[in-house]
Design an enzyme around this catalytic site. Structure first.
Site, PDB file in Angstrom:
ATOM      1  N   SER A   1      -2.625  -8.322   1.960  1.00  0.00           N
ATOM      2  CA  SER A   1      -2.448  -7.109   1.900  1.00  0.00           C
ATOM      3  C   SER A   1      -0.808  -7.657   0.989  1.00  0.00           C
ATOM      4  CB  SER A   1      -1.929  -6.531   3.210  1.00  0.00           C
ATOM      5  OG  SER A   1      -1.447  -5.065   2.733  1.00  0.00           O
ATOM      6  N   ARG A   2      -0.498  -6.327   0.055  1.00  0.00           N
ATOM      7  CA  ARG A   2       0.223  -6.770  -0.710  1.00  0.00           C
ATOM      8  C   ARG A   2       1.578  -5.735  -0.056  1.00  0.00           C
ATOM      9  NH1 ARG A   2       0.884  -5.864  -6.087  1.00  0.00           N
ATOM     10  NH2 ARG A   2      -1.515  -5.142  -6.570  1.00  0.00           N
TER      11      ARG A   2
ATOM     12  N   LYS B   1      -4.352 -11.399  -5.577  1.00  0.00           N
ATOM     13  CA  LYS B   1      -4.173 -11.964  -4.858  1.00  0.00           C
ATOM     14  C   LYS B   1      -5.189 -12.772  -4.551  1.00  0.00           C
ATOM     15  CE  LYS B   1      -4.058  -7.541  -2.151  1.00  0.00           C
ATOM     16  NZ  LYS B   1      -4.396  -6.356  -1.057  1.00  0.00           N
TER      17      LYS B   1
ATOM     18  N   ASP C   1      -8.027  -4.927   2.230  1.00  0.00           N
ATOM     19  CA  ASP C   1      -6.493  -4.438   1.674  1.00  0.00           C
ATOM     20  C   ASP C   1      -6.550  -3.601   3.562  1.00  0.00           C
ATOM     21  OD1 ASP C   1      -4.914  -3.459  -0.071  1.00  0.00           O
ATOM     22  OD2 ASP C   1      -6.185  -2.354  -0.755  1.00  0.00           O
ATOM     23  N   LEU C   2      -5.830  -2.931   3.257  1.00  0.00           N
ATOM     24  CA  LEU C   2      -5.022  -1.640   4.361  1.00  0.00           C
ATOM     25  C   LEU C   2      -4.682  -0.815   3.404  1.00  0.00           C
ATOM     26  CD1 LEU C   2      -2.020  -3.787   6.712  1.00  0.00           C
ATOM     27  CD2 LEU C   2      -4.036  -3.624   6.795  1.00  0.00           C
ATOM     28  N   ASP C   3      -3.073  -0.952   2.889  1.00  0.00           N
ATOM     29  CA  ASP C   3      -2.820   0.648   1.910  1.00  0.00           C
ATOM     30  C   ASP C   3      -4.568   1.412   0.887  1.00  0.00           C
ATOM     31  OD1 ASP C   3      -0.195   0.163   3.500  1.00  0.00           O
ATOM     32  OD2 ASP C   3       0.477  -0.091   1.599  1.00  0.00           O
TER      33      ASP C   3
HETATM   34 MG   LIG Z   1      -4.429  -1.182  -1.465  1.00  0.00          MG
END
Ligand SMILES: [Mg+2]
Length: 176
Positions: free
Chosen positions: A77-78, A115, A13-15
């Site tokens: 990522s969302r 996801k 995941d990024l954030d």
């Molecule tokens: Mg996140």
């Protein structure tokens, strides 16, 4: 060096897993600037986007270690601010002249919703079984959903921290 089975596909995941803050929480967003001397990346208000040190180390290791040659590395990522995220992947360095974008040698998926959808896409894109994937994410719901598919999941509620990458590899190696 982990014993046993190694993942074929690494998914991050990024954030708030590899960097902070989450893109939608930035005060200003684009345009982003990078200080040539320090490498620090800031949004238009001066707010800094930083990699979690353990995430930087993990991405660097995946990109440079012989052990992981041939492994696929990607993001799921969302995030809705995908342009900002792409810019930050380009601007943020992990060392040795490598940026985050170059560490994601298998690209990634931006989409909303569970996801599980991201992983369906990744599995069909890369032909890798869920059992050969490992996933790092700061949100419990994502972890719960993706774990149901058979992916080794590592919950990183405060961003990726020291030891969590290695612990994830151990968990993966000890399965089956
Ligand atoms: Mg996140």
């Amino acid at each position: 060096m982990p014993r046993g089975k190694s993942p074929k596909l690494f998914v991050f995941d990024l954030d708030d897993t590899i960097w902070r803050p989450e893109m939608y929480l930035l005060n200003g967003g684009a345009p982003f600037t990078k200080d040539k001397k320090t490498g620090r990346v800031r949004d238009r208000t001066g707010e800094e986007v930083t990699l979690y040190p353990a995430a930087r180390e993990a991405l660097h290791e995946l990109a440079t270690s012989k052990e992981w040659q041939g492994s696929l590395v990607c993001y799921a990522s969302r995030c809705h601010e995908t342009d900002w995220a792409h810019t930050c992947m380009d601007l943020l360095d992990v060392g040795d002249g490598l940026n985050v974008a170059s560490c994601f040698n298998a690209g990634g998926v931006f989409q909303s919703g569970s996801k599980q959808g991201h992983f369906q896409v990744l599995a069909s894109q890369h032909g890798v079984d869920f059992e050969d994937m490992i996933f790092f994410d700061n949100e419990r719901w994502n972890i719960t959903e993706v774990a149901k598919m058979g992916v080794t999941c590592v919950y990183t509620p405060n961003g990726l921290k020291k030891g969590q990458f290695e612990k994830g590899l151990q968990d993966h190696a000890s399965r089956k």
